[in-house]
Design a protein around this motif. Sequence first.
Motif, PDB file in Angstrom:
ATOM      1  N   GLN A  78      67.244  58.879  64.906  1.00  0.00           N
ATOM      2  CA  GLN A  78      68.364  58.707  65.840  1.00  0.00           C
ATOM      3  C   GLN A  78      68.153  59.645  67.013  1.00  0.00           C
ATOM      4  O   GLN A  78      67.788  60.805  66.832  1.00  0.00           O
ATOM      5  CB  GLN A  78      69.684  59.038  65.125  1.00  0.00           C
ATOM      6  CG  GLN A  78      70.894  59.064  66.053  1.00  0.00           C
ATOM      7  CD  GLN A  78      72.187  59.359  65.308  1.00  0.00           C
ATOM      8  OE1 GLN A  78      72.571  58.620  64.414  1.00  0.00           O
ATOM      9  NE2 GLN A  78      72.854  60.455  65.668  1.00  0.00           N
ATOM     10  N   ARG A  79      68.361  59.128  68.221  1.00  0.00           N
ATOM     11  CA  ARG A  79      68.250  59.996  69.399  1.00  0.00           C
ATOM     12  C   ARG A  79      69.300  59.594  70.419  1.00  0.00           C
ATOM     13  O   ARG A  79      69.713  58.432  70.481  1.00  0.00           O
ATOM     14  CB  ARG A  79      66.849  59.914  70.010  1.00  0.00           C
ATOM     15  CG  ARG A  79      66.518  58.624  70.701  1.00  0.00           C
ATOM     16  CD  ARG A  79      65.150  58.658  71.371  1.00  0.00           C
ATOM     17  NE  ARG A  79      64.910  57.466  72.177  1.00  0.00           N
ATOM     18  CZ  ARG A  79      65.287  57.321  73.450  1.00  0.00           C
ATOM     19  NH1 ARG A  79      65.922  58.307  74.062  1.00  0.00           N
ATOM     20  NH2 ARG A  79      65.039  56.202  74.110  1.00  0.00           N
ATOM     21  N   ALA A  80      69.719  60.570  71.203  1.00  0.00           N
ATOM     22  CA  ALA A  80      70.697  60.303  72.255  1.00  0.00           C
ATOM     23  C   ALA A  80      70.023  59.526  73.378  1.00  0.00           C
ATOM     24  O   ALA A  80      68.986  59.944  73.892  1.00  0.00           O
ATOM     25  CB  ALA A  80      71.272  61.608  72.788  1.00  0.00           C
ATOM     26  N   VAL A  90      78.606  59.392  73.554  1.00  0.00           N
ATOM     27  CA  VAL A  90      77.146  59.394  73.653  1.00  0.00           C
ATOM     28  C   VAL A  90      76.607  58.063  73.126  1.00  0.00           C
ATOM     29  O   VAL A  90      77.066  57.565  72.107  1.00  0.00           O
ATOM     30  CB  VAL A  90      76.533  60.547  72.811  1.00  0.00           C
ATOM     31  CG1 VAL A  90      75.028  60.594  73.008  1.00  0.00           C
ATOM     32  CG2 VAL A  90      77.166  61.870  73.163  1.00  0.00           C
ATOM     33  N   GLU A  91      75.668  57.498  73.868  1.00  0.00           N
ATOM     34  CA  GLU A  91      74.972  56.314  73.360  1.00  0.00           C
ATOM     35  C   GLU A  91      73.794  56.790  72.526  1.00  0.00           C
ATOM     36  O   GLU A  91      72.956  57.554  73.007  1.00  0.00           O
ATOM     37  CB  GLU A  91      74.454  55.443  74.517  1.00  0.00           C
ATOM     38  CG  GLU A  91      75.427  54.382  74.943  1.00  0.00           C
ATOM     39  CD  GLU A  91      74.770  53.356  75.861  1.00  0.00           C
ATOM     40  OE1 GLU A  91      75.310  52.257  75.955  1.00  0.00           O
ATOM     41  OE2 GLU A  91      73.738  53.669  76.478  1.00  0.00           O
ATOM     42  N   TYR A  92      73.754  56.348  71.266  1.00  0.00           N
ATOM     43  CA  TYR A  92      72.658  56.717  70.377  1.00  0.00           C
ATOM     44  C   TYR A  92      71.770  55.509  70.123  1.00  0.00           C
ATOM     45  O   TYR A  92      72.258  54.397  69.942  1.00  0.00           O
ATOM     46  CB  TYR A  92      73.187  57.237  69.039  1.00  0.00           C
ATOM     47  CG  TYR A  92      73.640  58.675  69.082  1.00  0.00           C
ATOM     48  CD1 TYR A  92      72.708  59.717  69.149  1.00  0.00           C
ATOM     49  CD2 TYR A  92      74.993  58.998  69.050  1.00  0.00           C
ATOM     50  CE1 TYR A  92      73.125  61.041  69.193  1.00  0.00           C
ATOM     51  CE2 TYR A  92      75.416  60.319  69.083  1.00  0.00           C
ATOM     52  CZ  TYR A  92      74.472  61.333  69.155  1.00  0.00           C
ATOM     53  OH  TYR A  92      74.883  62.642  69.201  1.00  0.00           O
ATOM     54  N   THR A  96      64.679  52.214  62.788  1.00  0.00           N
ATOM     55  CA  THR A  96      64.160  52.221  61.418  1.00  0.00           C
ATOM     56  C   THR A  96      62.759  51.642  61.445  1.00  0.00           C
ATOM     57  O   THR A  96      62.532  50.583  62.030  1.00  0.00           O
ATOM     58  CB  THR A  96      65.050  51.394  60.473  1.00  0.00           C
ATOM     59  OG1 THR A  96      66.388  51.896  60.518  1.00  0.00           O
ATOM     60  CG2 THR A  96      64.540  51.501  59.040  1.00  0.00           C
ATOM     61  N   GLN A  97      61.834  52.356  60.835  1.00  0.00           N
ATOM     62  CA  GLN A  97      60.438  51.918  60.786  1.00  0.00           C
ATOM     63  C   GLN A  97      60.038  51.753  59.321  1.00  0.00           C
ATOM     64  O   GLN A  97      60.237  52.656  58.507  1.00  0.00           O
ATOM     65  CB  GLN A  97      59.537  52.942  61.470  1.00  0.00           C
ATOM     66  CG  GLN A  97      58.096  52.492  61.627  1.00  0.00           C
ATOM     67  CD  GLN A  97      57.273  53.532  62.366  1.00  0.00           C
ATOM     68  OE1 GLN A  97      56.650  54.398  61.760  1.00  0.00           O
ATOM     69  NE2 GLN A  97      57.281  53.461  63.682  1.00  0.00           N
ATOM     70  N   LEU A  98      59.496  50.588  59.006  1.00  0.00           N
ATOM     71  CA  LEU A  98      59.094  50.285  57.641  1.00  0.00           C
ATOM     72  C   LEU A  98      57.589  50.026  57.605  1.00  0.00           C
ATOM     73  O   LEU A  98      57.103  49.078  58.224  1.00  0.00           O
ATOM     74  CB  LEU A  98      59.855  49.058  57.123  1.00  0.00           C
ATOM     75  CG  LEU A  98      59.570  48.619  55.685  1.00  0.00           C
ATOM     76  CD1 LEU A  98      60.049  49.677  54.697  1.00  0.00           C
ATOM     77  CD2 LEU A  98      60.238  47.284  55.393  1.00  0.00           C
ATOM     78  N   SER A  99      56.859  50.881  56.904  1.00  0.00           N
ATOM     79  CA  SER A  99      55.411  50.700  56.743  1.00  0.00           C
ATOM     80  C   SER A  99      55.149  50.025  55.404  1.00  0.00           C
ATOM     81  O   SER A  99      55.832  50.308  54.410  1.00  0.00           O
ATOM     82  CB  SER A  99      54.693  52.055  56.790  1.00  0.00           C
ATOM     83  OG  SER A  99      54.944  52.705  58.021  1.00  0.00           O
ATOM     84  N   TYR A 100      54.150  49.152  55.373  1.00  0.00           N
ATOM     85  CA  TYR A 100      53.877  48.432  54.132  1.00  0.00           C
ATOM     86  C   TYR A 100      52.400  48.094  54.001  1.00  0.00           C
ATOM     87  O   TYR A 100      51.664  48.042  54.984  1.00  0.00           O
ATOM     88  CB  TYR A 100      54.716  47.145  54.066  1.00  0.00           C
ATOM     89  CG  TYR A 100      54.329  46.090  55.079  1.00  0.00           C
ATOM     90  CD1 TYR A 100      53.392  45.097  54.768  1.00  0.00           C
ATOM     91  CD2 TYR A 100      54.878  46.087  56.359  1.00  0.00           C
ATOM     92  CE1 TYR A 100      53.038  44.133  55.702  1.00  0.00           C
ATOM     93  CE2 TYR A 100      54.524  45.127  57.299  1.00  0.00           C
ATOM     94  CZ  TYR A 100      53.608  44.154  56.955  1.00  0.00           C
ATOM     95  OH  TYR A 100      53.243  43.208  57.888  1.00  0.00           O
ATOM     96  N   LYS A 119      68.491  49.691  67.461  1.00  0.00           N
ATOM     97  CA  LYS A 119      69.837  49.308  67.898  1.00  0.00           C
ATOM     98  C   LYS A 119      70.442  50.488  68.650  1.00  0.00           C
ATOM     99  O   LYS A 119      70.114  51.644  68.390  1.00  0.00           O
ATOM    100  CB  LYS A 119      70.742  48.978  66.702  1.00  0.00           C
ATOM    101  CG  LYS A 119      70.285  47.807  65.839  1.00  0.00           C
ATOM    102  CD  LYS A 119      70.684  46.487  66.424  1.00  0.00           C
ATOM    103  CE  LYS A 119      70.314  45.351  65.485  1.00  0.00           C
ATOM    104  NZ  LYS A 119      70.514  44.041  66.092  1.00  0.00           N
ATOM    105  N   VAL A 120      71.335  50.181  69.568  1.00  0.00           N
ATOM    106  CA  VAL A 120      72.048  51.222  70.308  1.00  0.00           C
ATOM    107  C   VAL A 120      73.538  51.085  70.019  1.00  0.00           C
ATOM    108  O   VAL A 120      74.075  49.973  69.984  1.00  0.00           O
ATOM    109  CB  VAL A 120      71.790  51.096  71.831  1.00  0.00           C
ATOM    110  CG1 VAL A 120      72.644  52.103  72.604  1.00  0.00           C
ATOM    111  CG2 VAL A 120      70.312  51.320  72.142  1.00  0.00           C
TER     112      VAL A 120
END
Length: 201
Positions: A78-80, A90-92, A96-100, A119-120
């Motif tokens: 999560q980042r601003a 604040v818009e965040y 999500t990153q999924l490695s497989y 997503k924001v």
Amino acid sequence: MIKRNLLVMGLAVMLSACGFHLRGTGTNELAIKELEVSARNAYGETVTQLRDVLKSSGVNVHSGAPYRLVLTNEAETQRAASYAGSGRSVEYELQTQLSYDIQGRNNTVLLSDKLEVQKVYLYDGNNITGSGQESGQIRKEMRRELVQRMILRLQQLTPAQLDELQAKADERAKAEAAALEAAQRAQDAQPQQSPLEIPAN
């Protein structure tokens, strides 16, 4: 009212005939009919949802299947992204990153890739509880989207393609084993130097 219902039904039939499906209502038919699915977090929400969707798509999910889908890592960040004028909003940007990996015989990795969803959302400092609930809901939506993207990836694979990847992996392994054996033979063929004797004083 009846005419309107008939019109809606008629449009739905026409759209489906063109291959259009509402999200979540389309077919998830896969060419792969057997698959083992595992993850570092064996009972996590992502792997549980993925198993359920695969089973509902006609895939026999069981240990000992010819091919194995391994969710190697799932990372949430999560980042601003921006700050609103009030200073408390604040818009965040959530990511999500999924490695497989897709593994074949002898746990040989045939494919390795990753999926990302972003997503924001607006965090309202004046409504912390509501913002927290919204963040949780968005994370759930992101997880569902990840699962759907994984299904789309799997739909692009066929057992024939996986068999071909397995054959190539077996050839590579055989070539590497032969190279190691040749190197060992060459080393064994070299005369061993006797240890240096130091004369006693």
